[in-house]
Design an enzyme around this catalytic site. Structure first.
Site, short mmCIF file in Angstrom:
data_model
loop_
_atom_site.label_atom_id
_atom_site.label_comp_id
_atom_site.label_asym_id
_atom_site.label_seq_id
_atom_site.Cartn_x
_atom_site.Cartn_y
_atom_site.Cartn_z
N ARG A 7 0.62 -1.32 -0.04
CA ARG A 7 -0.20 -0.04 -0.17
C ARG A 7 0.76 1.27 0.00
NH1 ARG A 7 -3.61 -2.53 -1.76
NH2 ARG A 7 -5.48 -3.19 -0.90
N HIS B 220 -1.60 0.62 -9.83
CA HIS B 220 -2.15 -0.32 -9.22
C HIS B 220 -2.66 -1.47 -9.89
CE1 HIS B 220 -3.99 -0.96 -4.92
NE2 HIS B 220 -4.12 -1.93 -5.60
P1 NDP Z 1 -2.06 -11.87 3.77
O1 NDP Z 1 -3.06 -11.42 4.92
O2 NDP Z 1 -2.23 -13.33 3.32
O3 NDP Z 1 -0.47 -12.03 4.28
C1 NDP Z 1 0.12 -11.04 4.85
C2 NDP Z 1 1.78 -11.35 5.30
O4 NDP Z 1 2.17 -10.15 5.74
C3 NDP Z 1 1.57 -12.61 6.56
O5 NDP Z 1 2.79 -13.39 6.04
C4 NDP Z 1 1.90 -11.86 7.72
O6 NDP Z 1 2.85 -12.40 8.62
C5 NDP Z 1 2.76 -10.67 7.06
N1 NDP Z 1 2.75 -9.49 8.02
C6 NDP Z 1 1.84 -8.87 8.48
N2 NDP Z 1 2.11 -7.93 9.45
C7 NDP Z 1 3.38 -8.01 9.76
C8 NDP Z 1 4.29 -7.56 10.44
N3 NDP Z 1 4.04 -6.32 11.50
N4 NDP Z 1 5.77 -7.58 10.46
C9 NDP Z 1 5.84 -8.90 9.61
N5 NDP Z 1 4.99 -9.51 8.72
C10 NDP Z 1 3.98 -8.90 8.83
O7 NDP Z 1 -2.25 -10.86 2.57
P2 NDP Z 1 -1.79 -11.06 1.07
O8 NDP Z 1 -0.70 -11.86 0.82
O9 NDP Z 1 -3.12 -11.57 0.48
O10 NDP Z 1 -1.82 -9.63 0.60
C11 NDP Z 1 -0.80 -8.68 1.02
C12 NDP Z 1 -1.06 -7.28 0.56
O11 NDP Z 1 -0.68 -6.90 -0.54
C13 NDP Z 1 -2.61 -6.75 0.83
O12 NDP Z 1 -2.97 -6.49 1.90
C14 NDP Z 1 -2.57 -5.65 -0.14
O13 NDP Z 1 -2.08 -4.41 0.58
C15 NDP Z 1 -1.40 -5.81 -1.12
N6 NDP Z 1 -2.06 -6.30 -2.55
C16 NDP Z 1 -1.61 -5.47 -3.70
C17 NDP Z 1 -2.10 -5.54 -4.80
C18 NDP Z 1 -1.73 -4.86 -5.90
O14 NDP Z 1 -2.20 -5.00 -6.97
N7 NDP Z 1 -0.76 -3.95 -5.94
C19 NDP Z 1 -3.25 -6.94 -5.17
C20 NDP Z 1 -3.43 -7.58 -3.93
C21 NDP Z 1 -3.10 -7.24 -2.55
P3 NDP Z 1 2.40 -13.81 9.30
O15 NDP Z 1 2.12 -14.88 8.05
O16 NDP Z 1 3.30 -14.08 10.33
O17 NDP Z 1 0.88 -13.36 9.62
#
Ligand code: NDP
Length: 308
Positions: free
Chosen positions: A223, A271
């Site tokens: 984001r 995006h």
């Molecule tokens: P998920 O919720 O499946 O995964 C999030 C990951 O981030 C997990 O591995 C989590 O760790 C890790 N994480 C969260 N908070 C922290 C932290 N504080 N420190 C370290 N690691 C952290 O998300 P998705 O993979 O589905 O999507 C990720 C993001 O991608 C979305 O939220 C969105 O913002 C972005 N996105 C962008 C798109 C684009 O076209 N540019 C399209 C789709 C999504 P853990 O596994 O330990 O919980």
């Protein structure tokens, strides 16, 4: 069922509405201005305006029409008792893999320099080095980050991954939340695939860039708010970073006056890294509506404590 209200901006909500009505014509999908909107039991959201969620006292489900749900959690008027769900599309992963591989290969093979040289009509052959000598780090190992890290490793990049909790991915060296310095140390390319939360906002800033290799690259697909804009411009100016590939921005569309558009070391994409198909979005919403009615557990529910 009582009405479903569409909250937010962009034409995605309209497309989702069309797709839902094509499959379930009896659904009552309304806009906030419609007479019976106040009766809505479900909100379908893409960037809802803060303060809007609290205006619907009968809500039982808040559904993002995308993978991210950060805008929903930013709304202080949201009732925390109401479940929040998001979209998880397997094809979404493939789109993100394509985008990140394109970006990583672009910089790893020096195509940024080659394209600049063409503008100067300058023949220069950047040195080629094996993928295993390029250190690529993926922040966030969720639905998208895991697939990306795994494919980078399959191409023989020296791949690292970072998540809150310990993870195992074949060919990827993984790190947990407390190990961020070791994860970042000497990275040539950093890919952000984190969700936006209070913990991750501004994570792409001076402190992070300073740990990476001199002349490294940042790819932000998470984001816009993950990036500290001033720190990025300073790091590009002083050579700590060579380039940035940015797909997401605090304000979208990125305003025409934004200096990012014309910065020679920044590549802006609108995006487009990956989107779920409208068929999948509509299908998952319909599935969750059925589950809501039957009392079955909802699919792809976001953990409200974590915010993702
Ligand atoms: P998920 O919720 O499946 O995964 C999030 C990951 O981030 C997990 O591995 C989590 O760790 C890790 N994480 C969260 N908070 C922290 C932290 N504080 N420190 C370290 N690691 C952290 O998300 P998705 O993979 O589905 O999507 C990720 C993001 O991608 C979305 O939220 C969105 O913002 C972005 N996105 C962008 C798109 C684009 O076209 N540019 C399209 C789709 C999504 P853990 O596994 O330990 O919980």
């Amino acid at each position: 069922m009582k009405p479903l209200v569409l909250l937010g901006t962009g034409n995605g909500l309209g497309r989702v509405r069309e797709m839902l009505l094509a499959r379930e014509p009896e659904l009552n999908i309304v806009r906030p201005d419609d007479a019976d909107a106040q009766q809505a039991e479900v909100a379908l959201c893409w960037n809802p305006v803060p303060g809007s969620l609290g205006m619907y006292p009968h809500l039982r489900l808040i559904h993002s029409i995308a993978a991210g749900a950060d805008q929903i959690f930013k709304d202080p008027s949201r009732n925390p008792q109401i479940p929040v769900c998001r979209i998880v599309d397997p094809d979404h992963r493939l789109g993100m893999v394509e985008y990140v591989l394109w970006g990583v290969l672009h910089y790893h093979r020096g195509f940024d320099q080659v394209l600049r040289n063409q503008a100067w009509v300058f023949w220069d052959r950047p040195a080629q080095r094996p993928a295993k000598q390029t250190k690529v780090g993926v922040m966030g190992l969720g639905e998208l980050g895991r697939a990306v890290a795994s494919q980078l490793a399959a191409l023989d990049f020296d791949t690292r991954g970072w998540a809150r909790r310990a993870q195992q991915i074949e060919g990827v060296t993984t790190f947990q939340a407390g190990e961020i310095k070791a994860f970042l140390s000497g990275l040539d390319i950093l890919v952000c695939l984190l969700p936006l939360t209070t913990e991750t906002v501004g994570i792409l800033g001076e402190e992070t860039f300073a740990q990476m290799a001199t002349g490294s690259v940042v790819i932000n697909c998470g984001r816009g708010e993950h990036l500290n804009r001033e720190d990025l411009l300073a790091a590009l100016d002083n050579g700590q970073l060579r380039s940035a590939l940015l797909d997401v921005f605090e304000q979208e569309p990125l305003p025409v006056t934004d200096p990012f558009w014309r910065h020679p070391q920044i590549c802006v994409t609108p995006h487009i890294a990956s989107s779920a198909s409208y068929e999948v979005i509509a299908g998952q919403i319909l599935e969750n509506l059925a589950r809501l009615e039957s009392g079955a557990p909802l699919a792809n529910e976001v953990n409200p404590e974590q915010g993702y």
